[in-house]
Design an enzyme around this catalytic site. Structure first.
Site, PDB file in Angstrom:
ATOM      1  N   SER A 219       0.845  -1.192   0.000  1.00 25.26           N
ATOM      2  CA  SER A 219       0.000   0.000   0.000  1.00 25.26           C
ATOM      3  C   SER A 219       0.878   1.239   0.000  1.00 25.26           C
ATOM      4  CB  SER A 219      -0.910   0.025   1.227  1.00 25.26           C
ATOM      5  OG  SER A 219      -1.625   1.253   1.306  1.00 25.26           O
TER       6      SER A 219
ATOM      7  N   TYR B  68      -1.998   0.100  10.290  1.00 26.56           N
ATOM      8  CA  TYR B  68      -2.070  -0.380   8.907  1.00 26.56           C
ATOM      9  C   TYR B  68      -0.797   0.011   8.151  1.00 26.56           C
ATOM     10  CZ  TYR B  68      -3.747  -1.078   4.127  1.00 26.56           C
ATOM     11  OH  TYR B  68      -3.872  -1.499   2.824  1.00 26.56           O
TER      12      TYR B  68
END
Length: 267
Positions: free
Chosen positions: A129, A142
């Protein structure tokens, strides 16, 4: 002979788009899901696999090898989101997302490497990501899971090069998927010192996902990278501003970059 691809988390979102795209390109595609009993994606052979449970990984990989005698490509896509003030995020949820986004990926790679080494080749693509390149407020955990995977891939790919096995990262930005619905949200606690800013940030994050691009763009990028004989280490896929933000992090002084992020998130 057709190339065999294993894609984790292929029942929805980016994983589903990649699976469908590769089937259309003539690959033999195996997708994973924790519950593959119902029809999921046309043309994809589904196997039961939970990346947090080693026994299911070993069973799924063994099943594919029995049928195909090889796995040419592994695409580690399975993952989960998590949001919340780090102080208020339960320890068990922090551990759970690391088990899924980081340790689970390592377990799948370990299960696949022996057959790739035996066949003198393979290609492993880890879907990370853009959030893994920076510590984002209320998405710090995250960011940490994806950042850890980016760095681990850098080391791992050097270790397996001698076996003719390639490895790379592809980091997506915001895409129109169901990740927002599926992520763990730390509850917004009334009268918490984080209440107002967390609520506003959460709304902003969800808007970004809702306005995200079609995940077919990721599928096309994955396919393009699969064709490369000498892939680079990191790829980024997303809006210009998202990719540019990574470049800015390397250019700007730390505090200036931090101020830019805080302004963006209205903190």
């Amino acid at each position: 002979m057709s190339k065999v691809v294993l894609i984790t988390g292929a029942s929805s979102g980016i994983g589903k788009s990649i699976a469908e795209f590769l089937v259309d390109k003539g690959y033999v595609v195996y997708g994973t899901s924790r519950n593959p009993k119902k029809p999921l994606v046309n043309g994809v052979n589904f196997v039961a696999l939970d990346v947090t449970k080693t026994e299911t990984i070993e069973k799924a990989v063994a099943e594919i090898i029995t049928k195909e005698n090889k796995i040419d490509y592994l695409i580690n896509n399975a993952g989960m989101g998590i949001t919340g003030p780090i102080e208020e995020t339960p320890d068990e949820e922090i551990k759970r997302v690391f088990e899924t986004n980081y340790f689970g990926v390592i377990k799948v790679i370990k299960a696949v490497l022996p057959v790739m080494r035996k066949n003198n080749g393979g290609f492993i693509i880890n879907i990370t990501s853009i959030a893994g390149y920076m510590g984002l407020p209320y998405r710090g955990i995250y960011s940490a899971t994806k950042g850890a995977l980016e760095l681990t891939t850098e080391a791992f790919r050097m270790e397996v090069k001698g076996f003719n096995i390639k490895m790379t990262n592809i980091a997506p930005g915001d895409f129109a998927t169901n990740i927002a619905a599926g992520r763990y949200h730390s509850p917004i606690i009334e009268n918490s010192p984080y209440e107002k800013k967390y609520r506003n940030t959460l709304e902003l994050m969800d808007k970004h996902v809702d306005k995200g691009k079609d995940p077919i763009i990721m599928a096309e990028k994955v396919y393009a990278v699969m064709q490369e004989k000498n892939p680079t280490i990191h790829y980024k896929v997303g809006e210009f501003i998202q990719k540019f933000s990574i470049a800015l992090k390397h250019i700007l002084p730390d505090k200036v970059y931090e101020k830019m992020l805080m302004k963006h998130y209205k903190l």
